[in-house]
Design a protein around this motif. Structure first.
Motif, PDB file in Angstrom:
ATOM      1  N   LEU A 160       1.771  40.204 -17.277  1.00 28.00           N
ATOM      2  CA  LEU A 160       2.319  38.987 -16.683  1.00 28.00           C
ATOM      3  C   LEU A 160       1.229  38.297 -15.871  1.00 28.00           C
ATOM      4  O   LEU A 160       0.357  38.958 -15.296  1.00 28.00           O
ATOM      5  CB  LEU A 160       3.497  39.313 -15.751  1.00 28.00           C
ATOM      6  N   PRO A 161       1.279  36.972 -15.778  1.00 26.12           N
ATOM      7  CA  PRO A 161       0.335  36.284 -14.896  1.00 26.12           C
ATOM      8  C   PRO A 161       0.706  36.502 -13.432  1.00 26.12           C
ATOM      9  O   PRO A 161       1.892  36.572 -13.086  1.00 26.12           O
ATOM     10  CB  PRO A 161       0.498  34.811 -15.289  1.00 26.12           C
ATOM     11  N   LEU A 183       8.477  41.207  -9.286  1.00 27.11           N
ATOM     12  CA  LEU A 183       8.558  40.421 -10.511  1.00 27.11           C
ATOM     13  C   LEU A 183       9.550  39.289 -10.294  1.00 27.11           C
ATOM     14  O   LEU A 183      10.728  39.520 -10.024  1.00 27.11           O
ATOM     15  CB  LEU A 183       8.998  41.301 -11.677  1.00 27.11           C
ATOM     16  N   ARG A 184       9.054  38.075 -10.401  1.00 30.91           N
ATOM     17  CA  ARG A 184       9.858  36.884 -10.167  1.00 30.91           C
ATOM     18  C   ARG A 184       9.766  35.992 -11.398  1.00 30.91           C
ATOM     19  O   ARG A 184       8.773  35.289 -11.592  1.00 30.91           O
ATOM     20  CB  ARG A 184       9.383  36.137  -8.917  1.00 30.91           C
ATOM     21  N   GLY A 185      10.796  36.072 -12.266  1.00 33.85           N
ATOM     22  CA  GLY A 185      10.749  35.316 -13.502  1.00 33.85           C
ATOM     23  C   GLY A 185       9.622  35.830 -14.380  1.00 33.85           C
ATOM     24  O   GLY A 185       9.535  37.017 -14.680  1.00 33.85           O
ATOM     25  N   ASP A 186       8.728  34.938 -14.773  1.00 30.08           N
ATOM     26  CA  ASP A 186       7.617  35.327 -15.637  1.00 30.08           C
ATOM     27  C   ASP A 186       6.330  35.472 -14.850  1.00 30.08           C
ATOM     28  O   ASP A 186       5.234  35.357 -15.398  1.00 30.08           O
ATOM     29  CB  ASP A 186       7.434  34.293 -16.753  1.00 30.08           C
ATOM     30  N   ASP A 192       8.721  45.989  -7.517  1.00 32.21           N
ATOM     31  CA  ASP A 192       9.317  46.298  -8.808  1.00 32.21           C
ATOM     32  C   ASP A 192       8.342  47.036  -9.706  1.00 32.21           C
ATOM     33  O   ASP A 192       8.752  47.701 -10.657  1.00 32.21           O
ATOM     34  CB  ASP A 192       9.718  45.007  -9.535  1.00 32.21           C
ATOM     35  N   ALA A 193       7.030  46.858  -9.431  1.00 32.99           N
ATOM     36  CA  ALA A 193       6.028  47.370 -10.352  1.00 32.99           C
ATOM     37  C   ALA A 193       4.683  47.405  -9.647  1.00 32.99           C
ATOM     38  O   ALA A 193       4.550  46.988  -8.491  1.00 32.99           O
ATOM     39  CB  ALA A 193       5.951  46.467 -11.595  1.00 32.99           C
ATOM     40  N   LEU A 194       3.684  47.928 -10.361  1.00 33.86           N
ATOM     41  CA  LEU A 194       2.294  47.865  -9.928  1.00 33.86           C
ATOM     42  C   LEU A 194       1.523  47.023 -10.942  1.00 33.86           C
ATOM     43  O   LEU A 194       1.719  47.171 -12.155  1.00 33.86           O
ATOM     44  CB  LEU A 194       1.670  49.257  -9.846  1.00 33.86           C
ATOM     45  N   ALA A 195       0.662  46.157 -10.442  1.00 35.78           N
ATOM     46  CA  ALA A 195      -0.222  45.389 -11.313  1.00 35.78           C
ATOM     47  C   ALA A 195      -1.552  46.114 -11.420  1.00 35.78           C
ATOM     48  O   ALA A 195      -2.075  46.641 -10.434  1.00 35.78           O
ATOM     49  CB  ALA A 195      -0.426  43.980 -10.765  1.00 35.78           C
TER      50      ALA A 195
END
Length: 526
Positions: free
Chosen positions: A450-451, A470-473, A493-496
Motif C-alpha cells: 500500500l502507498p 490502514l485507512r482505505g487504500d 493494524d499492520a507493520l510497513a
C-alpha cells in the motif's frame, strides 16, 4: 556493530544493552521514492533483494565501525524524539517519535549478535554468523522446519484454528432433502388452495403428500411434502371467507424451495487440505455430517522470559521495570497458531536457561533478551552447550537486529527475541511467524503493498518495520515506534516494511498484517 540486545523484556528497555531508540533513523535518501509494484508481482521482494545487495556491497568496501552512521540522519534523529506530529495523537507525518525514559539503560556499546563477527556459515554449537537481510531471514525461517506435524483427529469443538490435514468432502447431500426456505404455505398447483388443518414443522419426518389445489402451513427448514410445487410466503397469501388461500402475487414453480443437493452432493469437495478451521468451517463440517476433523496440530511453544530486572506486578521501582513480553507473547503466539505450553521466568540464570532449553519438549522455544554477548547474555553460550545449529544470527532490520534462530534438535527450534518490546515483535514476525506457519501447515498469506500517506524515515542500511494504521487504500505511519515502545503497535493494524533510506509519501510499501487486525478485531486511532 550495534549495541547489544540485553537480557530483559520490559516495557521500556532494562539493563543489559538493548537496541537504542536514538540515532538509527534518517530522512528519506534522495531518489528513495522508487515505487514498488504489488507484492504479487514480485516488486516488493525484488526491491528488498536489491536494497540488500547494495548494502552488502557497501559494507564489503567500507567496514563500518561501531556507531558509525548513527549521526548521519539529523532529520531522523530529531524525529525520533517527537519533533513532528502532535504528541499523543497516535499519528505522525514521520515514522518514529519519542524515546522511552527507561530505554537509556539499553545504550551501552556491547557488540550486537552477528554484526562484524567472523563466520557467515551455518554451524553447530552456536557459531556466530553475519547478520543477513530481512527477506532472507524470513525465507530461512520458513524453510527451517522440515514438515508440518503429524495429523491428529479431534472433535469439532477442539478443531478451531487447526489446519485441515485432508480435504473436506461432503458426507451427505446439502440439503439432504427438499426444504422450505421461508415460513408460509407449501402449495400444489395453481391457486386458490384448500388449506389442511395441520401444519408441517422442521424436524418432522414424512409429511403427507399434497394434491393439486391443496396447501399446508410450513415452517422454515421443514421438509417439503411430496406434490408441492412452491412455497407461498406468509406475507404473500390471504384467506377468503370460504377458508381458501389466494396468492397476492405470482407464485413461480419451485419458489422458496431449497432442493436436495442445492449446495453440494455427497462426495463433493467442500474445502481443500491446508484450510484453516474457522468458525464457518466448523459449521460447514457439522452440516456435512462430520463429528471429528483431521488437522495439523498446533506447534507447541515454550516461552522463556529472561532478565533479573523484570517485575510481574505493580509499578516500576528502583531500577526494576514491568515485564511486558511475558503477558504479550503467549497471546500473540496463539494468534499465530501456536499452543503455548509454558511461560517461565528465569531471570539472568545461565544454568536455569540451559536446563529449560535442554529439557523442553516443545516444537519451538522462544526466549526474550540475552541474544548479544554481554556478561548476562546467556543465549549464545546455551546454544553452544546444547550443540545447536545457528540458522540466523542477526538480521538487517530495525528494530530487532539481534534476533536469532537456531535448530536445537532435529524436531525443535529456538527463536531468540531481543528484550525491547517492539524489537521482540519484529522478531516474532520475522522469524517465529514463518516457522510456525510451516509447522502448522498454513499457507503463506498473500503479499501486498500500500502507498504510505506520510514520509517514513528509514535506517541508512537496514530494513525498518514501522507500525501503521490502514485507512482505505493508504497506510498511515504511527508515532511511538522506538524499539522499547508498544504504544504505536498497540494502535496499529499492520507493520510497513520500509527499505533503507526511508520512503516518501505515496510510495508503496509491503504490509505485514497483525493477526488480530485480519480477524477484524483491530481498533486503531490516528
Amino acid at each position: 556493530m550495534e549495541p547489544s540486545a540485553g537480557a530483559g523484556a520490559g516495557a521500556g528497555a532494562g539493563a543489559g544493552g538493548r537496541e537504542p531508540d536514538d540515532g538509527t533513523a534518517v530522512g528519506p535518501a534522495p531518489g528513495s521514492g522508487r515505487r514498488r509494484g504489488p507484492a504479487g508481482s514480485g516488486g516488493v521482494a525484488g526491491q528488498e533483494r536489491g536494497d540488500a545487495g547494495q548494502e552488502r556491497s557497501r559494507k564489503q568496501g567500507r567496514g563500518r565501525k561501531q556507531g558509525e552512521g548513527r549521526s548521519q540522519g539529523v532529520p531522523g534523529r530529531q524525529e525520533e524524539h517527537g519533533a513532528s506530529g502532535t504528541p499523543g495523537d497516535g499519528t505522525s507525518t514521520s515514522a518514529a517519535s519519542g524515546t522511552s525514559a527507561s530505554a537509556a539503560h539499553g545504550t551501552n556499546a556491547r557488540a550486537a549478535s552477528g554484526t562484524g563477527d567472523a563466520g557467515g556459515e551455518h554451524g553447530k554449537g552456536g557459531k556466530r554468523h553475519r547478520a543477513i537481510p530481512w527477506p532472507d531471514a524470513r525465507a530461512v525461517a520458513g524453510r527451517a522446519a522440515r514438515t508440518p506435524g503429524t495429523p491428529v483427529v479431534v472433535p469439532l469443538q477442539d478443531a478451531l484454528g487447526l489446519v485441515l490435514a485432508a480435504p473436506l468432502t461432503a458426507l451427505t447431500d446439502l440439503p439432504s432433502f427438499d426444504t422450505s426456505a421461508m415460513d408460509g404455505w407449501a402449495v400444489a398447483g395453481p391457486g386458490p388452495w384448500a388449506v389442511r388443518a395441520e401444519g408441517v414443522l422442521a424436524g418432522r419426518a414424512g409429511p403427507e403428500a399434497l394434491t393439486d389445489g391443496e396447501a399446508v402451513r410450513i415452517a422454515t427448514g421443514a421438509r417439503i411434502p411430496r406434490g408441492a410445487t412452491a412455497v407461498l410466503r406468509s406475507e404473500h397469501g390471504a384467506m377468503d371467507a370460504m377458508g381458501r388461500l389466494h396468492p397476492t402475487r405470482d407464485v413461480p414453480h419451485g419458489q422458496d424451495i431449497r432442493p436436495r443437493g442445492q449446495e453440494c452432493r455427497s462426495g463433493d469437495l467442500l474445502l481443500p487440505a491446508d484450510t484453516v478451521v474457522t468458525p464457518a468451517v466448523l459449521g460447514l463440517a457439522a452440516a456435512a455430517g462430520y463429528d471429528t476433523l483431521a488437522g495439523v496440530p498446533r506447534p507447541r511453544v515454550d516461552v522463556l522470559v529472561l532478565g533479573d530486572e523484570l517485575l510481574t506486578e505493580g509499578l516500576p521501582r528502583e531500577g526494576l521495570i514491568r515485564d511486558a513480553l511475558g503477558p504479550m507473547l503467549p497471546s500473540w503466539l496463539r494468534a499465530l497458531g501456536a499452543d503455548v505450553v509454558a511461560v517461565r521466568r528465569l531471570g539472568d540464570d545461565a544454568e536455569a536457561l540451559h536446563r529449560a532449553v535442554a529439557g523442553s519438549g516443545a516444537d519451538l522455544v522462544v526466549t526474550t533478551g540475552g541474544t548479544a554477548s554481554g556478561p548476562v547474555d546467556h543465549v549464545h553460550p546455551t546454544l553452544r552447550r546444547v550443540d545447536a545449529e545457528l540458522l540466523v544470527d542477526g538480521v538487517e532490520v530495525r528494530p530487532g537486529h539481534p534476533m536469532l534462530l537456531a535448530r536445537t534438535r532435529e524436531d525443535q527450534h529456538l527463536v531468540g527475541l531481543p528484550g525491547n518490546p517492539l524489537a521482540a515483535v519484529s522478531g516474532l514476525l520475522t522469524l517465529a511467524e514463518p516457522l510456525l506457519r510451516t509447522l502448522a501447515g498454513r499457507r503463506a498469506p498473500e503479499r501486498y503493498a500500500l502507498p504510505v500517506r506520510d514520509v517514513v524515515h528509514g535506517h541508512p542500511h537496514d530494513t525498518r518495520l514501522v507500525p501503521v494504521a490502514l485507512r482505505g487504500d493508504r497506510a498511515v505511519p504511527l508515532r511511538y515506534n522506538g524499539p522499547a515502545m508498544l504504544r504505536g503497535i498497540a494502535a496499529a493494524d499492520a507493520l510497513a516494511v520500509v527499505p533503507p533510506g526511508g520512503a516518501r509519501p505515496g510510495r508503496e510499501l509491503e504490509i505485514l498484517d497483525l493477526p488480530w487486525a485480519t480477524a477484524g478485531i483491530g481498533a486503531c486511532s490516528t
